[in-house]
Design an enzyme around this catalytic site. Structure first.
Site, PDB file in Angstrom:
ATOM      1  N   HIS A 146     -36.818 -33.790 -16.755  1.00 47.12           N
ATOM      2  CA  HIS A 146     -37.992 -34.045 -17.588  1.00 47.12           C
ATOM      3  C   HIS A 146     -38.595 -32.726 -18.072  1.00 47.12           C
ATOM      4  CE1 HIS A 146     -41.864 -36.047 -18.701  1.00 47.12           C
ATOM      5  NE2 HIS A 146     -42.378 -34.908 -18.267  1.00 47.12           N
ATOM      6  N   GLU A 147     -38.758 -31.769 -17.158  1.00 49.75           N
ATOM      7  CA  GLU A 147     -39.346 -30.482 -17.530  1.00 49.75           C
ATOM      8  C   GLU A 147     -38.420 -29.692 -18.449  1.00 49.75           C
ATOM      9  OE1 GLU A 147     -42.361 -29.894 -16.969  1.00 49.75           O
ATOM     10  OE2 GLU A 147     -42.705 -31.549 -15.577  1.00 49.75           O
ATOM     11  N   HIS A 150     -38.864 -30.844 -21.914  1.00 47.06           N
ATOM     12  CA  HIS A 150     -40.035 -30.237 -22.551  1.00 47.06           C
ATOM     13  C   HIS A 150     -39.669 -28.881 -23.144  1.00 47.06           C
ATOM     14  CE1 HIS A 150     -43.303 -32.974 -21.915  1.00 47.06           C
ATOM     15  NE2 HIS A 150     -43.217 -32.971 -20.595  1.00 47.06           N
ATOM     16  N   GLU A 221     -44.659 -36.793 -23.763  1.00 45.40           N
ATOM     17  CA  GLU A 221     -44.260 -37.185 -22.409  1.00 45.40           C
ATOM     18  C   GLU A 221     -43.198 -38.283 -22.466  1.00 45.40           C
ATOM     19  OE1 GLU A 221     -44.987 -35.917 -19.419  1.00 45.40           O
ATOM     20  OE2 GLU A 221     -46.048 -34.344 -20.504  1.00 45.40           O
TER      21      GLU A 221
END
Length: 324
Positions: A146-147, A150, A221
């Site tokens: 997930h990071e 980003h 997100e």
């Protein structure tokens, strides 16, 4: 759908939808800034507002990731400290096509949190001690993916742009309201006429801009959730981590006595989407992807603690103003 195709962002209608939302929300914020400039100084004011936004973004000082991480007391993680975690991080970075794997940092805090900083070629991902000890390696791989999403998507730069536009909108609105006060006698006598709709827009512009910024954050997100699921090929890894984060955020007594309690904040005022909706979207993806999960993260064993001792102290406010 093969995993290779699934990792291609253009093979996903969800990602295209999220990108469209991002363009519309960011365009709305920029348009609001231009409108405030036009109300204050006419068409030229709108152009100057846009030019000021571009100049501020180009020359605004940026706090280095090392400085921010230093405020959290973060410690670099070496490959021999948490070998399984670093191995997973490197493989995810390779799958994402990053020029170099992000540097992993450990934060001495029992809270469950993780965040990314920097650019794709020079990024850092910080994970708290509580996160490492509470999640399985599979769940932690979902969080790291997930990071990394980003970082790959440029969300850090994008949210910085949104924050700059939002600040400029507040500044322009305040300047316009001060001008209105100075010209109040002329307005009352009718010597100068300004439509009340424009005045109302000028007053509400900071609030509207803040709501658009929050909506943009939620969209990014969702996109990072999707990107992380495509990187791991295992959407339920992140879903499992989100469940633990939700339980940890509520606390023990609230989880036992009020397990169904919802976030009291209105949806418009949340920086992150509702956890239930994020898990629902991830669960919908689980049947569409080949299981290309990272072999070392497929099991249920924890990532280990390496040389780091468990943090026993409670989270508290620090002299830096941070809470962890």
């Amino acid at each position: 759908m093969s995993l290779a195709a699934a990792r291609d962002p253009f093979h996903s209608p969800h990602r295209l939808t999220n990108r469209l939302h991002t363009v519309l929300l960011l365009g709305g914020m920029i348009g609001l800034l231009a409108a405030c400039g036009w109300i204050v100084a006419g068409p030229e004011g709108g152009l100057w507002a846009l030019a000021l936004g571009g100049i501020s973004l180009a020359f605004a000082p940026r706090m280095s990731p090392q400085m921010v991480l230093g405020l959290y007391g973060a410690v670099p993680v070496h490959p021999w400290d948490l070998p399984n975690v670093v191995r997973v991080l490197n493989e995810l970075a390779e799958r994402a096509g990053l020029p170099a794997p992000p540097q992993l940092y450990w934060i001495p805090s029992p809270t469950l949190n993780a965040f990314a900083m920097g650019r794709p070629g020079d990024a850092a991902i910080a994970v708290t001690d509580g996160m490492i000890r509470s999640l399985t390696l599979r769940e932690l791989s979902g969080v790291l993916a997930h990071e990394i999403s980003h970082v790959r998507n440029g969300d850090l730069w994008l949210m910085g742009l949104a924050d700059t536009v939002s600040r400029l909108t507040r500044m322009m609105s305040l300047f316009g309201q001060i001008l209105l006060l100075f010209n109040l006698p002329l307005l009352l006598t009718g010597a100068v006429t300004i439509p009340w709709g424009l005045i109302l827009l000028l007053v509400l512009a900071p609030t509207i801009g803040a709501l658009l910024q929050l909506a943009l954050s939620r969209t990014r997100e969702y996109d990072a959730d999707l990107g992380g699921a495509l990187l791991t090929g295992d959407p339920m890894a992140l879903a499992g981590a989100l469940r633990k984060l939700e339980r940890n955020g509520r606390g023990l007594w609230e989880s036992l006595l009020m397990p169904g309690r919802r976030d009291p904040n209105p949806s418009l005022l949340r920086t992150h989407p509702p956890t239930e909706e994020r898990i629902r979207r991830l669960a919908a993806l689980s049947g569409q992807l080949d299981d290309g999960r990272i072999a070392s993260a497929a099991g249920g064993h924890g990532p280990g603690s390496g040389r780091f001792r468990e943090v026993q102290s409670r989270p508290r406010h620090r002299l830096t103003g941070l809470w962890y």
